[in-house]
Design a protein around this motif. Structure first.
Motif, PDB file in Angstrom:
ATOM      1  N   PRO A  39      -0.174  15.605  -4.442  1.00  0.00           N
ATOM      2  CA  PRO A  39       1.084  15.172  -3.825  1.00  0.00           C
ATOM      3  C   PRO A  39       1.316  15.793  -2.454  1.00  0.00           C
ATOM      4  CG  PRO A  39       1.521  16.845  -5.458  1.00  0.00           C
ATOM      5  CD  PRO A  39       0.052  16.554  -5.548  1.00  0.00           C
ATOM      6  N   GLY A  40       2.070  15.078  -1.668  1.00  0.00           N
ATOM      7  CA  GLY A  40       2.406  15.505  -0.324  1.00  0.00           C
ATOM      8  C   GLY A  40       3.318  14.468   0.294  1.00  0.00           C
ATOM      9  N   PRO A  41       3.524  14.535   1.608  1.00  0.00           N
ATOM     10  CA  PRO A  41       4.342  13.514   2.261  1.00  0.00           C
ATOM     11  C   PRO A  41       3.806  12.119   1.929  1.00  0.00           C
ATOM     12  CG  PRO A  41       3.849  15.298   3.773  1.00  0.00           C
ATOM     13  CD  PRO A  41       3.026  15.550   2.554  1.00  0.00           C
ATOM     14  N   ASP A  53       0.849  -1.189   0.000  1.00  0.00           N
ATOM     15  CA  ASP A  53       0.000   0.000   0.000  1.00  0.00           C
ATOM     16  C   ASP A  53       0.884   1.238   0.000  1.00  0.00           C
ATOM     17  OD1 ASP A  53      -2.748   1.039   0.096  1.00  0.00           O
ATOM     18  OD2 ASP A  53      -2.088   1.974   1.956  1.00  0.00           O
ATOM     19  N   GLY A  54       0.416   2.272  -0.663  1.00  0.00           N
ATOM     20  CA  GLY A  54       1.123   3.547  -0.678  1.00  0.00           C
ATOM     21  C   GLY A  54       0.159   4.659  -0.340  1.00  0.00           C
ATOM     22  N   GLY A  55       0.642   5.652   0.376  1.00  0.00           N
ATOM     23  CA  GLY A  55      -0.227   6.750   0.766  1.00  0.00           C
ATOM     24  C   GLY A  55       0.471   8.087   0.658  1.00  0.00           C
ATOM     25  N   SER A  56      -0.324   9.137   0.439  1.00  0.00           N
ATOM     26  CA  SER A  56       0.208  10.496   0.340  1.00  0.00           C
ATOM     27  C   SER A  56      -0.770  11.442   1.012  1.00  0.00           C
ATOM     28  CB  SER A  56       0.396  10.895  -1.125  1.00  0.00           C
ATOM     29  OG  SER A  56       0.736  12.261  -1.243  1.00  0.00           O
ATOM     30  N   LYS A  68       7.868  -7.123   7.484  1.00  0.00           N
ATOM     31  CA  LYS A  68       7.049  -5.924   7.331  1.00  0.00           C
ATOM     32  C   LYS A  68       7.980  -4.787   6.932  1.00  0.00           C
ATOM     33  CE  LYS A  68       3.409  -7.065  10.688  1.00  0.00           C
ATOM     34  NZ  LYS A  68       2.682  -6.591  11.899  1.00  0.00           N
ATOM     35  N   LEU A  69       7.614  -4.084   5.879  1.00  0.00           N
ATOM     36  CA  LEU A  69       8.439  -2.990   5.380  1.00  0.00           C
ATOM     37  C   LEU A  69       7.630  -1.698   5.401  1.00  0.00           C
ATOM     38  CD1 LEU A  69       9.772  -4.761   2.139  1.00  0.00           C
ATOM     39  CD2 LEU A  69      10.719  -4.923   4.451  1.00  0.00           C
ATOM     40  N   LYS A  70       8.279  -0.609   5.733  1.00  0.00           N
ATOM     41  CA  LYS A  70       7.637   0.703   5.660  1.00  0.00           C
ATOM     42  C   LYS A  70       8.720   1.741   5.439  1.00  0.00           C
ATOM     43  CE  LYS A  70       7.718   1.402  10.688  1.00  0.00           C
ATOM     44  NZ  LYS A  70       6.935   1.722  11.897  1.00  0.00           N
ATOM     45  N   LYS A  71       8.373   2.788   4.682  1.00  0.00           N
ATOM     46  CA  LYS A  71       9.375   3.813   4.415  1.00  0.00           C
ATOM     47  C   LYS A  71       8.719   5.098   3.929  1.00  0.00           C
ATOM     48  CE  LYS A  71      13.802   4.605   2.127  1.00  0.00           C
ATOM     49  NZ  LYS A  71      14.835   4.046   1.223  1.00  0.00           N
ATOM     50  N   TYR A  72       9.194   6.200   4.472  1.00  0.00           N
ATOM     51  CA  TYR A  72       8.814   7.522   3.974  1.00  0.00           C
ATOM     52  C   TYR A  72       9.681   7.816   2.752  1.00  0.00           C
ATOM     53  CZ  TYR A  72       8.662  12.603   3.666  1.00  0.00           C
ATOM     54  OH  TYR A  72       8.544  13.893   3.211  1.00  0.00           O
ATOM     55  N   ILE A  73       9.081   8.296   1.660  1.00  0.00           N
ATOM     56  CA  ILE A  73       9.834   8.452   0.410  1.00  0.00           C
ATOM     57  C   ILE A  73       9.935   9.894  -0.065  1.00  0.00           C
ATOM     58  CG2 ILE A  73       9.311   6.105  -0.360  1.00  0.00           C
ATOM     59  CD1 ILE A  73       7.144   7.309  -2.187  1.00  0.00           C
ATOM     60  N   GLU A 102       2.061   4.584   9.554  1.00  0.00           N
ATOM     61  CA  GLU A 102       3.072   4.667  10.614  1.00  0.00           C
ATOM     62  C   GLU A 102       4.304   5.421  10.118  1.00  0.00           C
ATOM     63  OE1 GLU A 102       4.134   0.868  12.162  1.00  0.00           O
ATOM     64  OE2 GLU A 102       2.091   0.380  12.818  1.00  0.00           O
ATOM     65  N   ALA A 103       4.725   5.098   8.900  1.00  0.00           N
ATOM     66  CA  ALA A 103       5.898   5.773   8.335  1.00  0.00           C
ATOM     67  C   ALA A 103       5.642   7.267   8.181  1.00  0.00           C
ATOM     68  CB  ALA A 103       6.265   5.147   6.994  1.00  0.00           C
ATOM     69  N   LEU A 104       4.413   7.631   7.813  1.00  0.00           N
ATOM     70  CA  LEU A 104       4.069   9.050   7.679  1.00  0.00           C
ATOM     71  C   LEU A 104       3.997   9.726   9.044  1.00  0.00           C
ATOM     72  CD1 LEU A 104       1.350   8.833   4.880  1.00  0.00           C
ATOM     73  CD2 LEU A 104       3.605   9.896   4.694  1.00  0.00           C
ATOM     74  N   ASP A 105       3.406   9.033  10.023  1.00  0.00           N
ATOM     75  CA  ASP A 105       3.296   9.609  11.367  1.00  0.00           C
ATOM     76  C   ASP A 105       4.674   9.875  11.968  1.00  0.00           C
ATOM     77  OD1 ASP A 105       0.558   9.477  11.203  1.00  0.00           O
ATOM     78  OD2 ASP A 105       0.402   7.582  12.299  1.00  0.00           O
TER      79      ASP A 105
END
Length: 217
Positions: free
Chosen positions: A40-42, A33-36, A59-64, A152-155
């Motif tokens: 566009p935004g964080p 899943d991807g979120g913004s 489990k993988l997560k990353k802010y891009i 979580e990565a965004l938070d």
């Protein structure tokens, strides 16, 4: 009485037995899943990887950075395939709640966005390296774990300065720039060259690459 045809010693009366076929590897199930926030935004992605028995193995997560939802979805897909390939997984089934991503990867939708085109080409090439690759659309309720990881990565980045996708001004020369050319080990996998050392360059830096194979594939 007609003469019985001779049978070569060691041969079956009914011919050679069919060769045994190697059973296909059971597929890993991977939710992405991807979120913004702002679109566009964080932006960030989340990935949940289950083995053939259904047990979560990663489990993988990353802010891009600042991107759209669709860009984040592709980042998640590429991260999932990179993990699978680096761990010797030969068969995967991707589940995503992004209808656009799924239909583009299946060839049902054309990729019209200039931002998505290079990501699509990279993902498509990586997918062809698997013995078995499937991608399916699922409802958001079935993708909650991957969605939670992306959030979580965004938070975790809230309150921190975010880097723009394209630098507004030319970056200042770094110590790495002043040091001159260096030889950096890298590994080529799935059409992508992965650096094995931190080069210490700012995002957006354009470099020239010379290839010196160290070993045969």
């Amino acid at each position: 009485m007609p003469r019985r045809p001779s049978i070569a010693r060691g041969k079956s009366l009914f011919g050679d037995a069919a060769p045994e076929t190697k059973p296909a590897a059971a597929a890993f199930r991977i939710n992405i899943d991807g979120g913004s926030r702002g679109n566009p935004g964080p932006a960030a992605y989340g990935v949940v990887i289950r083995d053939a028995r259904g047990e979560i193995v990663a489990k993988l997560k990353k802010y891009i950075g600042r991107f759209t939802n669709n860009v984040a979805e592709y980042y998640g897909l590429i991260a999932a395939m990179d993990y699978a390939q680096s761990h010797g997984v030969r068969a995967i089934r991707i589940e995503s709640d992004s209808e656009l991503l799924v239909k583009q990867m299946r060839g049902q939708y054309r990729v019209k966005s200039a931002d998505l085109q290079p990501l699509f080409e990279r993902a498509k090439k990586m997918s062809q390296a698997f013995d078995s690759f499937r991608i399916e659309h699922v409802f958001r309720e079935q993708n909650r774990e991957a969605d939670a990881l992306a959030n979580e990565a965004l938070d975790e980045t809230e309150g921190k300065p975010t880097k723009p996708a394209v630098p507004e001004a030319a970056p200042k020369p770094s110590p790495a720039d002043k040091a001159g050319p260096r030889r950096i080990p890298a590994r080529f996998r799935g059409g992508v060259l992965y650096l094995l050392e931190d080069v210490g360059l700012p995002d957006g830096t354009v470099v020239e690459v010379s290839i010196f194979p160290l070993q045969k594939p």
